[in-house]
Every structure is written in structure tokens, then in C-alpha cells.
Design a protein around this motif. Structure first.
Motif, PDB file in Angstrom:
ATOM      1  N   ARG A 155       1.051   3.474   2.056  1.00  0.00           N
ATOM      2  CA  ARG A 155       1.648   3.659   3.378  1.00  0.00           C
ATOM      3  C   ARG A 155       2.853   2.729   3.559  1.00  0.00           C
ATOM      4  O   ARG A 155       3.903   3.137   4.039  1.00  0.00           O
ATOM      5  N   ASN A 156       2.700   1.453   3.159  1.00  0.00           N
ATOM      6  CA  ASN A 156       3.819   0.508   3.248  1.00  0.00           C
ATOM      7  C   ASN A 156       5.021   1.025   2.448  1.00  0.00           C
ATOM      8  O   ASN A 156       6.159   0.922   2.889  1.00  0.00           O
TER       9      ASN A 156
ATOM     10  N   LEU B 165       5.462  -7.368   7.833  1.00  0.00           N
ATOM     11  CA  LEU B 165       5.194  -6.068   8.429  1.00  0.00           C
ATOM     12  C   LEU B 165       4.870  -5.007   7.371  1.00  0.00           C
ATOM     13  O   LEU B 165       4.058  -4.114   7.573  1.00  0.00           O
ATOM     14  N   TYR B 166       5.524  -5.116   6.209  1.00  0.00           N
ATOM     15  CA  TYR B 166       5.412  -4.047   5.212  1.00  0.00           C
ATOM     16  C   TYR B 166       4.600  -4.432   3.985  1.00  0.00           C
ATOM     17  O   TYR B 166       4.674  -3.779   2.955  1.00  0.00           O
TER      18      TYR B 166
ATOM     19  N   THR C 256       0.855  -1.190   0.000  1.00  0.00           N
ATOM     20  CA  THR C 256       0.000   0.000   0.000  1.00  0.00           C
ATOM     21  C   THR C 256       0.892   1.242   0.000  1.00  0.00           C
ATOM     22  O   THR C 256       2.089   1.161   0.295  1.00  0.00           O
TER      23      THR C 256
ATOM     24  N   GLU D 252       6.711   3.936   4.225  1.00  0.00           N
ATOM     25  CA  GLU D 252       7.440   3.454   5.419  1.00  0.00           C
ATOM     26  C   GLU D 252       8.761   2.786   5.017  1.00  0.00           C
ATOM     27  O   GLU D 252       9.791   3.001   5.647  1.00  0.00           O
TER      28      GLU D 252
ATOM     29  N   CYS E 269       0.940  -6.473   2.219  1.00  0.00           N
ATOM     30  CA  CYS E 269      -0.358  -7.106   2.395  1.00  0.00           C
ATOM     31  C   CYS E 269      -0.407  -8.341   1.499  1.00  0.00           C
ATOM     32  O   CYS E 269      -0.147  -8.247   0.294  1.00  0.00           O
TER      33      CYS E 269
HETATM   34  C1  NAG Z   1       0.903  -1.819   5.367  1.00  0.00           C
HETATM   35  O1  NAG Z   1      -0.385  -1.499   4.860  1.00  0.00           O
HETATM   36  C2  NAG Z   1      -1.453  -2.085   5.570  1.00  0.00           C
HETATM   37  C3  NAG Z   1      -2.746  -1.697   4.868  1.00  0.00           C
HETATM   38  O2  NAG Z   1      -2.840  -0.301   4.732  1.00  0.00           O
HETATM   39  C4  NAG Z   1      -1.444  -1.621   7.025  1.00  0.00           C
HETATM   40  O3  NAG Z   1      -2.435  -2.317   7.740  1.00  0.00           O
HETATM   41  C5  NAG Z   1      -0.061  -1.935   7.625  1.00  0.00           C
HETATM   42  O4  NAG Z   1      -0.007  -1.409   8.930  1.00  0.00           O
HETATM   43  C6  NAG Z   1       1.013  -1.304   6.785  1.00  0.00           C
HETATM   44  N1  NAG Z   1       2.309  -1.570   7.379  1.00  0.00           N
HETATM   45  C7  NAG Z   1       3.267  -0.669   7.444  1.00  0.00           C
HETATM   46  C8  NAG Z   1       4.497  -1.012   8.185  1.00  0.00           C
HETATM   47  O5  NAG Z   1       3.148   0.408   6.893  1.00  0.00           O
END
Ligand code: NAG
Ligand code: NAG
Ligand code: NAG
Ligand code: NAG
Length: 446
Positions: A244-245, A442-443, A242, A248, A445
Motif C-alpha cells: 500500500r505504501n 507517513l509512507y 508495504t 501511494e 513502516c
Molecule cells: C503504510 O503501510 C502501513 C501498513 O500497512 C499503513 O498502516 C500506513 O497507513 C501506510 N501508509 C501509507 C501512506 O500508505
């Protein structure tokens, strides 16, 4: 489960092809010939169900015929010249308007979800039946069409599978063709006078004579080991990162790199994460030499640069090498930086020196994916979801049979904007361990 039934198989020709004497020949570079012994790249797109009143097959065929007028190299054939005198052969593409294979099929027992989520990552029995170029090798392009399509009507959707000879076009050229085809189909017609002629790649290797002569021994295909679709024990899994992943991972990778003039890209951070995670779960000796090979577009790396949109195959592999021990003893940032340095080192000069050396002793691989390598093809920049034949955008893109092996990854944009999807092919014992690796998960889905 019942299979796929072929309803018709035809050849679609460019709409107004004239058999003139000014037929274009496309000469092949070392990067094209590199694919001579490998299978066509096959992919499939899942589309929603059209209105039953839409006669999709005739619309797809007539618009394809118009699109092939513009993208005429796909309608050509490979030509092989035998030079008995020095035991070599040479190849070029003759844009002769022969046309492309178009298969219409039906699989009324298969639903979209069967295609999207095969049970346990195993390949379902019907899968190969959805593709038009199983087992076809690039060198077969002397008689086989250089791109082939299969439109299969599913219970609740449409699957468009295709196979493309990689010597003719790379992913970026394919997607620009596909965009044009879908636009012609959805708008009904197109003002052909407004379309500029296709910019061809042209011969950019000054000092190298074409067609390049290749030893016959490098052009013959060994009966075993080439067609990789039957390798046992390989599983497919799609990993979704994602946005966000991705951010990060990018932040983590850049945080581990101290020199602040270096900027590791999102994609490099993801590749470093995949590479480390796969190797961590592969039980290799620390001394084992491993590689990460990422397909890169060379158009803008050349000097003078080629047009960004020029048609052809202009990809090379950026290969990062290390040992399993070194990769695992260092962190994400280190691995990402190694990849970043490799990509950065693919300069005009390096590309040209590679070609000069290659023609002196041409080597053509029998297999593209060796099990000590990660091979990353396709790109999250390809505009997969911006294509609509007139009844909805694609739901998903999937890798088809061909050019595979343990460590093959295909990168695509996710269906969700900002996501990146990696379609992986891994041996089952590595995949099983990977799916239990908390640091990896962790990173990503699954
Ligand atoms: C990765 O993305 C998923 C879905 O948005 C989220 O639940 C998860 O916390 C994310 N992990 C990191 C480390 O960003
Ligand atoms: C999938 O895997 C599970 C657990 O390993 C097994 O119980 C199930 O039968 C498998 N399904 C198929 C279709 O192979
Ligand atoms: C990689 O590193 C170079 C510096 O060597 C930097 O300029 C570049 O932005 C980085 N990222 C990419 C995607 O190449
Ligand atoms: C790669 O495959 C070969 C032959 O299939 C095998 O001998 C070798 O052990 C494999 N290497 C790894 C790292 O799995």
C-alpha cells in the motif's frame, strides 16, 4: 554475550572437476575491476531450525559440491599478471576448481530474534562472527576463495552467511546459483544431464583488448580507509514499504509529474522518497552536490543484449546528481523523474563509451560509499524467499559487514509478498532525525 564458535573450516570443491587444459578464463571488464579494492559483499540468511535428525552440514557440503560443478567460476581464483615494463597489472579469473571456503560454526547463545532485531540499531558483538569473509578484498581473490559460506547453528535456527567477490558475480548471478544449490540439496540428487551449461557473460566489449592493464598504483590498497566495517557512528535500520505504501508513493510521484508519457516506477518513487528524506535530515549547505547511485543490471541494455541469465558481474551504477537545495526545493515527483531519466539514459552507447574512456585511464575507487551519496545495491526482484534447502524457506535476509558507509541502502523483497525492505546504514545523527520526521514516516513502516 558469548560469541560464535568455529567447529570446522574446509574447502568444498566441484564434485567432478577435471584438471583439464581447457580451463576457462574469465576476463574482467571495467565494471569488475571497479570492485578490485573493495571488500567482498557479505549477506546472511536466517533459516528456521531443522529437524535435529537432518545432518545439515554434510548435506549442504555435498550439494554445494554438485552446485559448483555447474557454477564453476565460484570455485576458481583470481590471477594477477605483473607487467613491470609499464608499471601495470592485469587480472583474470582462472576457473581452476580450487574450491570454496565452508565454515561450520555454532552460536548456541544467539537466537533468531537477536539476529533479526539488534537493540537500538547498533551492531551486536557477535555479528561479525557470523560471516566468513570479513575484511577480505576482491584483490585477495588470488588466494582467497571467490565465494565463502558460513553455516552457524543458532539456539533456534540456522544462519547462513556468505561473502562473494563482486568481480565474479553480481546479485542476479548469485541468486540463480543459490536457487540451484537449494534445489540440489532439497531434492537429494539432480539429473546433471538435464542442466544446460552455464551461460557465461563472455567478452562483450569489442575494440577493447583484454586483459585490461591497470596502473599498479590503482591496484594497491591503502591500509586505512578501505575496510569500512569499523567506521564509528554508523547505525543500521530496516525500513519496510508495504504494497500500500508503495502504490501511494508511486501515485503521488506520478501525480506531480505533468508530462503523461512518463511513468515513474514504484522503485524510483521509493528511492526519491528515501533520498529526499535523508537529505532533509542531513543539515547540508544548499550548494552541496549530492548523488544517488543505483545499481543496475546492464545485460539487457547492451546491444546486442546479453542473455538475461548469463553468469557474471554485469552491474553498473546509474548516478543522478543534483544539489541539496535543488532536491529539497522540488517535490517527490521531480526527484523520481530525475532518477527515471538517469536510468533511461544508460544506453548501449553510453555504456560502451564509458568503457572506452575508462581503459585509457583506469581509476579504481578505494571506497564505494562516500557520505554525499546514496548507494543503492541489491534488488527487490531477487528471489530471496523462494529458496529452501529442505527444512523451510528463509525467515529474513541481512546485510553483513563490508562495503558500507553513511548512505548505503540494500533493497530486498519483504518477507511479506509485495513489500520492499530497505536495509540502511546511516550515521546516527541523520538516522535519529529521520526517525522523528513525520513526512518520511507517513509512507514507511519502521
Ligand atoms: C503504510 O503501510 C502501513 C501498513 O500497512 C499503513 O498502516 C500506513 O497507513 C501506510 N501508509 C501509507 C501512506 O500508505
Ligand atoms: C536503547 O536505547 C534506549 C533509549 O535510548 C536505552 O535506554 C537503552 O539502554 C538502549 N539499549 C541498548 C541495549 O543499548
Ligand atoms: C521512466 O521513463 C520512461 C520515459 O522516459 C518510461 O518509458 C519508463 O517506463 C519509466 N520507468 C522506468 C522504470 O524506466
Ligand atoms: C563527509 O565526510 C568527511 C570526512 O569524513 C567530512 O569532512 C564531511 O564533512 C562529510 N560530509 C558530509 C556531507 O557529511
Amino acid at each position: 554475550m558469548a560469541g560464535v564458535v568455529v567447529i570446522s573450516e574446509t574447502i568444498v570443491r566441484p564434485e567432478s572437476y577435471e584438471d583439464g587444459s581447457d580451463r576457462v578464463k574469465i576476463h574482467l571488464t571495467p565494471w569488475d575491476l571497479f570492485f578490485l579494492r573493495t571488500e567482498y559483499a557479505q549477506r546472511g540468511l536466517v533459516f528456521p531450525q531443522p529437524d535435529p535428525k537432518t545432518r545439515i552440514i554434510s548435506r549442504l557440503k555435498s550439494s554445494l559440491s554438485v552446485a559448483l560443478n555447474i557454477f564453476y567460476p565460484f570455485a576458481g581464483r583470481l590471477v594477477k599478471l605483473d607487467h613491470g615494463d609499464d608499471k601495470t597489472a592485469a587480472f583474470f579469473i582462472d576457473c581452476d576448481g580450487s574450491g570454496v571456503k565452508f565454515v561450520h560454526a555454532s552460536a548456541m547463545t544467539v537466537s533468531v530474534s537477536d539476529v533479526l532485531e539488534p537493540a537500538n540499531g547498533t551492531v551486536p558483538d557477535f555479528w561479525r562472527g557470523l560471516f566468513p569473509a570479513n575484511g577480505v578484498l576482491s584483490c585477495d581473490g588470488v588466494s582467497e576463495s571467490l565465494i565463502a559460506f558460513q553455516v552457524t547453528e543458532l539456539k533456534d535456527g540456522v544462519f547462513i552467511g556468505y561473502g562473494c567477490n563482486h568481480m565474479v558475480a553480481d546479485g542476479s548471478s548469485f541468486w540463480s546459483f543459490f536457487k540451484t544449490w537449494t534445489e540440489i540439496c532439497s531434492t537429494g540428487l539432480l539429473d546433471r544431464k538435464k542442466i544446460p551449461p552455464l551461460p557465461l557473460r563472455g567478452w562483450f566489449l569489442g575494440g577493447i583488448d583484454y586483459p585490461i592493464r591497470v596502473p599498479i598504483s590503482e591496484t594497491t590498497v591503502s591500509p586505512v580507509g578501505v575496510v569500512s566495517s569499523s567506521l564509528p557512528d554508523l547505525h543500521k535500520k530496516i525500513f519496510r514499504f508495504t504494497s500500500r505504501n508503495i502504490s501511494e508513493l508511486k501515485t503521488k510521484a506520478n501525480g506531480e509529474v505533468d508530462s503523461d508519457d512518463r511513468k515513474i516506477s514504484s522503485f524510483q518513487a521509493i528511492m526519491a522518497h528515501m533520498w529526499r528524506s535523508i537529505i532533509r535530515n542531513s543539515d547540508l549547505n544548499p550548494e552541496e552536490v549530492i548523488h544517488c547511485k543505483i545499481a543496475m543490471d546492464m545485460r539487457q541494455r547492451l546491444n546486442p543484449p546479453l542473455e538475461k541469465e548469463c553468469f557474471g558481474n554485469v552491474v553498473g551504477l546509474a548516478t543522478t546528481s543534483t544539489t541539496a537545495g535543488e532536491l529539497l526545493n522540488n517535490g517527490l515527483g521531480w526527484a523520481a523523474l530525475e532518477i527515471n531519466k538517469t536510468v533511461g539514459s544508460q544506453t548501449n552507447e553510453k555504456i560502451r563509451v564509458f568503457a572506452e574512456n575508462w581503459v585509457k585511464k583506469p581509476k579504481i575507487p578505494n571506497r564505494l560509499v562516500e557520505n554525499n551519496s546514496l548507494v543503492v545495491a541489491s534488488s527487490p526482484r531477487f528471489n530471496v524467499y523462494g529458496n529452501d534447502f529442505g527444512w523451510g524457506k528463509p525467515i529474513a535476509v541481512r546485510a553483513g559487514p563490508g562495503i558500507t558507509g553513511h548512505g548505503k541502502l540494500l533493497a530486498y523483497p519483504g518477507a511479506e509478498e509485495g513489500d520492499i525492505e530497505l536495509q540502511s546504514c546511516l550515521s546516527s545523527h541523520v538516522l535519529d532525525k529521520l526517525l522523528g520526521d513525520a513526512e518520511f514516516l507517513l509512507y514507511v513502516c519502521v
